[in-house]
Scaffold this active site. Sequence first.
Site: not given
Length: 357
Positions: A74, A116, A124, A151, A153, A240, A280
Amino acid sequence: MVHSLIASYDLHKKMTCISPKQANQHDLRTFHSESYISHLKSADDSTIANAESDLDSDDDDLPEDSAEYGLGFDCPKIKDLQSFVKIIAGGTISAAKLLTSQTYDTVINWCGGWHHAQRDEASGFCYVNDVVLGITELKKKFERVLYIDLDVHHGDGVENAFSFTPTVLTYSVHHLSQGYFPGTGAISSIGCGKGKGFCVNIPLKEGASNGTFVSVFKRTMPRVITNFRPSVVVIQCGADGLAGDPLGAVFNLTDTAYKECLQIVLELKLPTMILGGGGYNKANTARCWTNLTALVTGQKLDVDIPEHDFFEEYGPDFQLRIEAGYRPDKNSKDYIDALVLEVLGNLEEVDVNTTQV
């Protein structure tokens, strides 16, 4: 797309637009390890060498120890990696300096929010943790920094950086489930040592709606403010969590949730840094961040998107609004009530009157 949509509404004329300076090696070393920074350079050099010799660029061409630094999968090698890292970091550091110099009281860097990256590892999609570097700069002037992460995440890199300190409180609303990246951010993760209580994690289940998201924010943020008494706020607005995001893929939010949370922050009248993050579905991310920019600048926008270079990306309706999907919200009232109660209990650990800073 983000900056073009903002400009199509003339919002840039309501702000002072400043070209940031690139970060230098010394700036990067205020958080990242010397070995990691050196490895990024060696990975960049190998990419350039392969490009010059017309070799295919893939992860097999990375230096042998790249995996231990998180490069590959990633975080693949990209051309001009060093410049990319310095530009991303430099934007947020420059924004922080505008706050520490008291030149401005609100700054926006939609290109920031790469939360991240760890001290010695990319993760990430994040090769550099501009958030940590920005907060480190803010700490030169401000006694207590509140970091808010919206976020989908968990903001693991930022939490890990400050989990032992009572001078930075990290607050993250995110999704947590088995197999969902990064797999951290349990409600029981509240910090360590002198930083115990200064990490606030609010893990939500699938399908979180605007109502659920804003409710937990409104029910917990006042206690954070009262107990921690921040001097400055950094808010990461990763998009996201929007309905239909192809990678976040679990929440059912619209820009309304982000606007309501940001409005609460702005009403604190504290120096504030606003950052981007994930997102995204590019059209919806641009819509969301344009709406947030309008909120900050006090402008009301026409729902019909003006014609501009990326106009065709906003079809078929070419409108600014973001619609929620039909995903059911699995966050029951009992779950949310129990979540809020536990968070408020954890915040009893936070008392700047008794904590030695």
